[in-house]
Motif scaffolding. Sequence first.
Motif, short mmCIF file in Angstrom:
data_model
loop_
_atom_site.label_atom_id
_atom_site.label_comp_id
_atom_site.label_asym_id
_atom_site.label_seq_id
_atom_site.Cartn_x
_atom_site.Cartn_y
_atom_site.Cartn_z
N ILE A 74 -5.12 0.09 -0.52
CA ILE A 74 -4.59 0.61 0.94
C ILE A 74 -3.10 0.20 0.97
N PHE A 75 -2.76 -1.00 0.56
CA PHE A 75 -1.60 -1.63 0.86
C PHE A 75 -0.50 -0.79 -0.08
N LEU A 76 -0.84 -0.36 -1.27
CA LEU A 76 0.04 0.58 -2.26
C LEU A 76 0.11 1.98 -1.48
N TRP A 77 -1.05 2.58 -0.90
CA TRP A 77 -0.84 3.73 -0.34
C TRP A 77 -0.15 4.02 0.87
N TYR A 78 -0.11 2.61 1.77
CA TYR A 78 0.86 2.59 2.84
C TYR A 78 2.02 2.54 2.15
N LEU A 79 2.55 1.81 1.28
CA LEU A 79 3.76 1.89 0.46
C LEU A 79 4.36 3.33 0.31
N LEU A 115 3.98 -1.90 7.40
CA LEU A 115 4.42 -2.37 8.62
C LEU A 115 5.42 -3.39 8.56
N THR A 116 6.74 -3.17 7.80
CA THR A 116 7.81 -4.01 7.70
C THR A 116 8.31 -3.85 9.37
N LYS A 117 9.27 -4.48 9.47
CA LYS A 117 10.05 -4.81 10.80
C LYS A 117 10.39 -3.44 11.33
N ASP A 118 10.91 -2.40 10.41
CA ASP A 118 11.89 -1.31 10.85
C ASP A 118 10.64 -0.44 11.45
N ASN A 119 9.36 -0.50 10.59
CA ASN A 119 8.28 0.59 11.29
C ASN A 119 7.83 -0.27 12.26
N LYS A 123 9.18 -5.60 20.15
CA LYS A 123 10.32 -6.12 20.62
C LYS A 123 10.93 -7.30 19.72
N GLY A 124 10.57 -7.54 18.50
CA GLY A 124 10.99 -8.55 17.79
C GLY A 124 12.15 -8.44 17.01
N ASP A 125 12.66 -9.37 16.25
CA ASP A 125 13.98 -9.38 15.46
C ASP A 125 13.60 -8.59 14.25
N GLY A 126 14.33 -7.54 14.04
CA GLY A 126 14.37 -6.58 12.76
C GLY A 126 14.94 -6.95 11.43
N GLU A 135 15.18 -5.59 7.72
CA GLU A 135 13.79 -5.43 6.96
C GLU A 135 13.37 -3.94 6.75
N THR A 136 13.37 -3.34 5.60
CA THR A 136 12.61 -2.13 5.27
C THR A 136 11.93 -2.13 4.09
N ILE A 137 11.10 -1.11 3.70
CA ILE A 137 10.36 -1.27 2.65
C ILE A 137 11.46 -1.30 1.44
#
Length: 206
Positions: free
Chosen positions: A76-81, A87-91, A98-101, A110-112
Amino acid sequence: THPLNISFRRALVGGKFRMWSDLVALVLNVNLDGNVNLGKHHVFSVKSMYRDIMQEGRLLEHSVLWKLRVPLKIKIFLWYLKKGVTLTKDNLLKRNWKGDGTCCFCSCKETIQHLFFECHVAKFVWGSVRMVFGIQPPSNVTNMLGSWLRSFSVKLRKQLLVGAVALCWAIWLCRNDAIFYRSTPNSYLQVIFRGTFWAKEMVAAL
């Protein structure tokens, strides 16, 4: 009267009608060629397409992900990638979080792409693979699951994909530890050791 002879229970208004019109414009001139097996009444349906794919063995490219003998959570992790929805911070920010990106390992966004390939932690991990095995590491997720993987012999592809996934999984786990438990790795080697552990476990199951 609606395009494609389709009616709706509820009226499409505003943006929804425009989206529908755009979709119709994309598919209106699509013609099914003779290689597609239609249903018994010679009418296309999702069921007939599914039957055709399964009978002919024309599986979608991503099906190899689900055939790997790895834990379901890693599939599932690989499929999401692959889908770009991890759910990286940009997503998370796109979902009104509302957190720090910024990346927990550095001050970049932070992006994939950044977390798994461009951050100094990821670069060290992939650089170690290049140094030890003489393998040019993948440049991004699409490359990892596509041209990078196809550049190796068929016999090696599963092992290499599992190894690459194990490293990504290790980076993800260390990232989560840093965010949720305030536990950043003391050394890059911790990430590599974690990835090596998962790689051994998953390769042994192949």
